[in-house]
Design a protein around this motif. Sequence first.
Motif, PDB file in Angstrom:
ATOM      1  N   TYR A  20       0.813  -1.218   0.000  1.00  0.00           N
ATOM      2  CA  TYR A  20       0.000   0.000   0.000  1.00  0.00           C
ATOM      3  C   TYR A  20       0.850   1.273   0.000  1.00  0.00           C
ATOM      4  N   ALA A  21       2.160   1.131   0.245  1.00  0.00           N
ATOM      5  CA  ALA A  21       3.065   2.287   0.130  1.00  0.00           C
ATOM      6  C   ALA A  21       3.559   2.462  -1.295  1.00  0.00           C
ATOM      7  N   LEU A  22       3.531   1.376  -2.100  1.00  0.00           N
ATOM      8  CA  LEU A  22       4.051   1.391  -3.474  1.00  0.00           C
ATOM      9  C   LEU A  22       3.473   2.491  -4.370  1.00  0.00           C
ATOM     10  N   PRO A  23       2.141   2.752  -4.341  1.00  0.00           N
ATOM     11  CA  PRO A  23       1.596   3.774  -5.264  1.00  0.00           C
ATOM     12  C   PRO A  23       2.254   5.143  -5.145  1.00  0.00           C
ATOM     13  N   ASN A  24       2.857   5.437  -3.986  1.00  0.00           N
ATOM     14  CA  ASN A  24       3.481   6.750  -3.800  1.00  0.00           C
ATOM     15  C   ASN A  24       4.748   6.913  -4.620  1.00  0.00           C
ATOM     16  N   ILE A  25       5.320   5.794  -5.078  1.00  0.00           N
ATOM     17  CA  ILE A  25       6.539   5.851  -5.890  1.00  0.00           C
ATOM     18  C   ILE A  25       6.238   6.354  -7.301  1.00  0.00           C
ATOM     19  N   TYR A  26       5.037   6.018  -7.794  1.00  0.00           N
ATOM     20  CA  TYR A  26       4.704   6.299  -9.197  1.00  0.00           C
ATOM     21  C   TYR A  26       4.350   7.763  -9.455  1.00  0.00           C
ATOM     22  N   GLY A  27       4.021   8.503  -8.409  1.00  0.00           N
ATOM     23  CA  GLY A  27       3.743   9.929  -8.570  1.00  0.00           C
ATOM     24  C   GLY A  27       2.427  10.225  -9.281  1.00  0.00           C
ATOM     25  N   GLU A  28       2.352  11.411  -9.883  1.00  0.00           N
ATOM     26  CA  GLU A  28       1.128  11.872 -10.538  1.00  0.00           C
ATOM     27  C   GLU A  28       1.437  12.429 -11.927  1.00  0.00           C
ATOM     28  N   THR A  43      -0.890   5.521 -10.648  1.00  0.00           N
ATOM     29  CA  THR A  43      -0.852   4.187 -10.042  1.00  0.00           C
ATOM     30  C   THR A  43      -1.168   3.119 -11.081  1.00  0.00           C
ATOM     31  N   PRO A  44      -0.364   2.036 -11.157  1.00  0.00           N
ATOM     32  CA  PRO A  44      -0.673   0.946 -12.097  1.00  0.00           C
ATOM     33  C   PRO A  44      -2.033   0.323 -11.804  1.00  0.00           C
ATOM     34  N   HIS A  45      -2.638  -0.263 -12.842  1.00  0.00           N
ATOM     35  CA  HIS A  45      -3.986  -0.794 -12.740  1.00  0.00           C
ATOM     36  C   HIS A  45      -4.077  -1.912 -11.699  1.00  0.00           C
ATOM     37  N   ASN A  60       9.711   0.706   9.604  1.00  0.00           N
ATOM     38  CA  ASN A  60       8.828   1.694  10.226  1.00  0.00           C
ATOM     39  C   ASN A  60       8.398   2.757   9.224  1.00  0.00           C
ATOM     40  N   LEU A  61       9.349   3.240   8.415  1.00  0.00           N
ATOM     41  CA  LEU A  61       9.047   4.254   7.396  1.00  0.00           C
ATOM     42  C   LEU A  61       8.054   3.712   6.369  1.00  0.00           C
ATOM     43  N   VAL A  62       8.275   2.458   5.936  1.00  0.00           N
ATOM     44  CA  VAL A  62       7.363   1.824   4.969  1.00  0.00           C
ATOM     45  C   VAL A  62       5.958   1.718   5.561  1.00  0.00           C
ATOM     46  N   LEU A  63       5.866   1.315   6.830  1.00  0.00           N
ATOM     47  CA  LEU A  63       4.550   1.156   7.471  1.00  0.00           C
ATOM     48  C   LEU A  63       3.834   2.492   7.641  1.00  0.00           C
ATOM     49  N   ILE A  64       4.586   3.555   7.981  1.00  0.00           N
ATOM     50  CA  ILE A  64       3.955   4.883   8.121  1.00  0.00           C
ATOM     51  C   ILE A  64       3.317   5.298   6.800  1.00  0.00           C
ATOM     52  N   VAL A  65       4.072   5.164   5.711  1.00  0.00           N
ATOM     53  CA  VAL A  65       3.567   5.555   4.376  1.00  0.00           C
ATOM     54  C   VAL A  65       2.386   4.671   3.987  1.00  0.00           C
ATOM     55  N   GLY A  66       2.470   3.356   4.258  1.00  0.00           N
ATOM     56  CA  GLY A  66       1.389   2.427   3.932  1.00  0.00           C
ATOM     57  C   GLY A  66       0.109   2.757   4.676  1.00  0.00           C
ATOM     58  N   VAL A  67       0.225   3.030   5.992  1.00  0.00           N
ATOM     59  CA  VAL A  67      -0.957   3.359   6.807  1.00  0.00           C
ATOM     60  C   VAL A  67      -1.548   4.692   6.368  1.00  0.00           C
ATOM     61  N   MET A  68      -0.689   5.686   6.085  1.00  0.00           N
ATOM     62  CA  MET A  68      -1.173   6.990   5.619  1.00  0.00           C
ATOM     63  C   MET A  68      -1.931   6.857   4.301  1.00  0.00           C
ATOM     64  N   SER A  69      -1.470   5.959   3.438  1.00  0.00           N
ATOM     65  CA  SER A  69      -2.146   5.740   2.149  1.00  0.00           C
ATOM     66  C   SER A  69      -3.477   5.025   2.340  1.00  0.00           C
ATOM     67  N   LEU A  70      -3.560   4.175   3.357  1.00  0.00           N
ATOM     68  CA  LEU A  70      -4.785   3.405   3.601  1.00  0.00           C
ATOM     69  C   LEU A  70      -5.875   4.229   4.262  1.00  0.00           C
ATOM     70  N   LEU A  71      -5.482   5.146   5.160  1.00  0.00           N
ATOM     71  CA  LEU A  71      -6.480   5.910   5.910  1.00  0.00           C
ATOM     72  C   LEU A  71      -7.216   6.884   4.995  1.00  0.00           C
ATOM     73  N   PRO A  72      -8.560   6.810   4.926  1.00  0.00           N
ATOM     74  CA  PRO A  72      -9.292   7.690   4.001  1.00  0.00           C
ATOM     75  C   PRO A  72      -9.241   9.160   4.387  1.00  0.00           C
TER      76      PRO A  72
END
Length: 604
Positions: free
Chosen positions: A12-20, A98-100, A475-487
């Motif tokens: 769930y942290a991966l989409p942040n790598i692809y940008g906009e 984000t990839p499909h 820890n850094l990966v989990l922070i980004v993953g949780v931030m991406s998951l929280l609506p």
Amino acid sequence: MLIVVIFVGLLYALPNIYGEDPAVQITGARGVAASEATLDQVRNVLEKDNIASKSIALENGAILARFKDPDVQLRAREALMAELGDKYVVALNLAPATPHWLSILGAEPMKLGLDLRGGVHFLMEVDMDTALGKLQEQTMDTLRSELREKGIPYATIRKLENNGVEVRFRDDAARDQAISFMTPRQRDLVLSANGANTLKATLTDARLSEAREYAVQQNITILRNRVNQLGVAEPLVQRQGADRIVVELPGIQDTARAKEILGATATLEFRLVNTNADATAAASGRVPGDSEVKYTRDGQPIVLYKRVILTGDHITDSTSSTDEYNQPQVNISLDSAGGTAMSNFTKDSIGKPMATLFVEYKDSGKKDASGRAVLVKQEEVINVANIQSRLGNSFRITGIDNPNEARQLSLLLRAGALIAPIQIVEERTIGPTLGQQNITQGLEACLWGLMASIVFMVVWYRKFGLIASTALLANLVLIVGVMSLLPGATLTMPGIAGIVLTLAVAVDANVLINERIKEELKNGRTIQQAIHEGYKGAFSSIVDANLTTLITAVILYAVGTGSIKGFAITTAIGVATSMFTAIVGTRAIVNLLYGGKRINKLSI
């Protein structure tokens, strides 16, 4: 468990790598929808002007065209605006790349605040004159009703300055009777004799203050509903001062699009049609005193009584559908007060025509002497129907041109009619380049902080320092993953500061554990006993330290606004994930390396 948690966090942290991608969004103005034909038109315009696009897609009635950089995006917008005209709104936007396969799993990048993503900022002022003018109209209607109920004859009733109302009677006796009858019944009015045969009614200071407060608070609620229902991600709508509202819309780069979302102050008025008046004669100026002329979309004049049966303020819900003839309609639900008013009026008016008047305030493009935008009131009769039976809390409006207009009308009514028009006194567009610069600086700060912590831990604690550094990265990966998951979580610059701070103090737990293990080894414990006692003894200290930080973050979130909330969210998430990785994560790695083995020397 640790592998599963880190894998899910990484996913769930991966989409942040692809940008906009810089994108242009094309949506239909009121009554018009983007279609396959519009999609072909967009493609043709871009091909004609040799503008290369990454993709063009039609989704949910809007077209999204992606481009490789902002320069191409701006060229595309200019070309499309020139070709599509006023029927469509062409807005700059940023679309996640984000990839499909990640989108299918529900993985989306973190929502970024205005300072990171760019967007539009508005400072809006509530038009209090209009709000108090409506209150003055209500006062006039109340006085008329009270006097009719008591049977007290009066000659005229008119508005005064400072929101007052003057009633003229035939004689002093009738005026005095009116004052004595209404004074105990109208607590919000100050009634007094005003010259011969006249009564002056003014609103109390408490009632005026309450009306001003209500106008601002209700407009804030309605603006929040409106931007939420129209799909703007993570908007900020909050009060500033006595009569101003701040609105921030991250990701939107087009102020015209934002104004369309916020400035659509649509409401309805239900009025009776004056069938005794000649519409053609009324259009040329001969209008009865109790009526006024309004026009349909086709320009046909209709004479309506000035008295408003009901306004959109009483609408609680609104949906669009089709009637038995497959024509678009809007279904209206009223609150109890609105339902009672409609029921009482229609029971005595069966067989009479009632008109639905659509009222909208729009920016005229002109400024007054103080530099504020001049709003123009636009009115249009959208429906005239005979009252066939007594209406209650729900009824329908027909005669609308097309389903898209019905959907737009129902959306605006459901989101609410603004209690008073709003004027934009300041607008700012924050470009995505500035946001990108903030992100770059934030990431650099984060990486330097991470590097400093890793170097210190490895030098000071050797292999155990390396284990702690692994936990720090997890820890850094989990922070980004949780931030991406929280609506509801939005990352802002203070949020990045929260992450940097969390990473800086995340090693505290491992420092406590490692120092405790070293202490146990000095006391003559075996290596396995020292590891066990080190984790066990440090646990209560780690929980206490992190719990107090967590409490502070919760308080900051509860009482803070905007950027303070962003800092509190990232700090709270960081504290929770650092406890997990420092205690559970490092213990799992230590057990994997040293568990059940005879160890002579510990690298710590």
